[in-house]
Write a protein that holds these residues in place. Structure first.
Motif, PDB file in Angstrom:
ATOM      1  N   CYS A  45       0.807  -1.262   0.067  1.00 46.84           N
ATOM      2  CA  CYS A  45      -0.088   0.091   0.159  1.00 46.84           C
ATOM      3  C   CYS A  45       0.881   1.114  -0.005  1.00 46.84           C
ATOM      4  O   CYS A  45       1.565   1.490   0.848  1.00 46.84           O
ATOM      5  CB  CYS A  45      -0.817  -0.124   1.277  1.00 46.84           C
ATOM      6  SG  CYS A  45      -2.061   1.571   1.463  1.00 46.84           S
ATOM      7  N   CYS A  47       0.489   4.191   0.675  1.00 50.52           N
ATOM      8  CA  CYS A  47       0.027   5.596   1.579  1.00 50.52           C
ATOM      9  C   CYS A  47       0.938   5.904   2.398  1.00 50.52           C
ATOM     10  O   CYS A  47       1.684   5.008   2.543  1.00 50.52           O
ATOM     11  CB  CYS A  47      -1.555   5.290   2.238  1.00 50.52           C
ATOM     12  SG  CYS A  47      -1.394   4.460   3.716  1.00 50.52           S
ATOM     13  N   CYS A  50       1.069   3.453   5.731  1.00 51.62           N
ATOM     14  CA  CYS A  50       1.931   2.205   5.371  1.00 51.62           C
ATOM     15  C   CYS A  50       3.173   2.072   5.141  1.00 51.62           C
ATOM     16  O   CYS A  50       4.139   1.494   5.484  1.00 51.62           O
ATOM     17  CB  CYS A  50       1.069   1.541   4.311  1.00 51.62           C
ATOM     18  SG  CYS A  50      -0.579   1.074   4.747  1.00 51.62           S
ATOM     19  N   HIS A  93      -9.445   0.718   5.664  1.00 51.47           N
ATOM     20  CA  HIS A  93      -8.240   1.207   4.961  1.00 51.47           C
ATOM     21  C   HIS A  93      -8.406   1.619   3.824  1.00 51.47           C
ATOM     22  O   HIS A  93      -8.781   0.822   2.850  1.00 51.47           O
ATOM     23  CB  HIS A  93      -6.951   0.391   5.208  1.00 51.47           C
ATOM     24  CG  HIS A  93      -5.781   1.160   5.259  1.00 51.47           C
ATOM     25  ND1 HIS A  93      -5.184   2.157   5.837  1.00 51.47           N
ATOM     26  CD2 HIS A  93      -4.765   1.155   4.164  1.00 51.47           C
ATOM     27  CE1 HIS A  93      -4.279   2.627   5.369  1.00 51.47           C
ATOM     28  NE2 HIS A  93      -3.653   2.175   4.321  1.00 51.47           N
ATOM     29  N   THR A  95      -6.826   4.799   1.767  1.00 48.20           N
ATOM     30  CA  THR A  95      -5.998   5.920   1.654  1.00 48.20           C
ATOM     31  C   THR A  95      -4.880   5.456   0.896  1.00 48.20           C
ATOM     32  O   THR A  95      -4.178   6.417   0.377  1.00 48.20           O
ATOM     33  CB  THR A  95      -5.366   6.506   2.855  1.00 48.20           C
ATOM     34  OG1 THR A  95      -4.901   5.478   3.651  1.00 48.20           O
ATOM     35  CG2 THR A  95      -6.518   7.202   3.693  1.00 48.20           C
TER      36      THR A  95
HETATM   37 ZN   LIG Z   1      -1.934   2.233   3.371  1.00 48.10          ZN
END
Ligand SMILES: [Zn+2]
Ligand SMILES: [Zn+2]
Length: 123
Positions: A45, A47, A50, A93, A95
């Motif tokens: 991920c 974002c 993360c 989650h 994002t």
């Molecule tokens: Zn993330």
């Protein structure tokens, strides 16, 4: 920024999620097919939260997971402009914005990445 003919490489024609198989299937404008494991997508991920977690984990090998493992169950996906897709996971989650150009670079097929897909580079 991709220009000219290269644009077709990072433009999806069709995106389908196969939840039973745990795969996201992207058919690109140039006819290439990429099948990403949902677990891999979640593990990479892009974002900020993360990415920070992964940096912490990589600098401290003894660090233990204290919370629940991130969910790899996809409940939704939404195009962002015409350059990226946002994935919505079952644990709330949502994002992570995956740019198509980065997804294409990280295609897991052996023709694109014989040594395994590189991590998604969002910037
Ligand atoms: Zn993330
Ligand atoms: Zn490929």
């Amino acid at each position: 920024m991709m220009l000219g003919g290269a644009a077709a490489l990072s433009r999806p024609r069709k995106i389908t999620a196969n939840r039973a198989a745990g795969l996201l299937h992207v058919e690109w404008a140039d006819g290439h097919n990429s099948r990403y494991s949902l677990e891999w997508l979640r593990a990479h991920c892009p974002c900020a939260t993360c990415r920070e977690e992964r940096i912490k984990a990589s600098t401290d090998p003894l660090r233990l997971f204290t919370g629940a493992l991130p969910s790899a169950e996809l409940i939704g996906a939404e195009g962002v402009g015409n350059y990226a897709i946002r994935l919505d996971w079952a644990d709330g989650h949502n994002t992570g914005i995956y740019p198509y150009s980065a997804l294409r670079r990280s295609c897991p097929c052996v023709a694109c990445n014989p040594n395994g897909p590189p991590p998604i580079l969002a910037d």
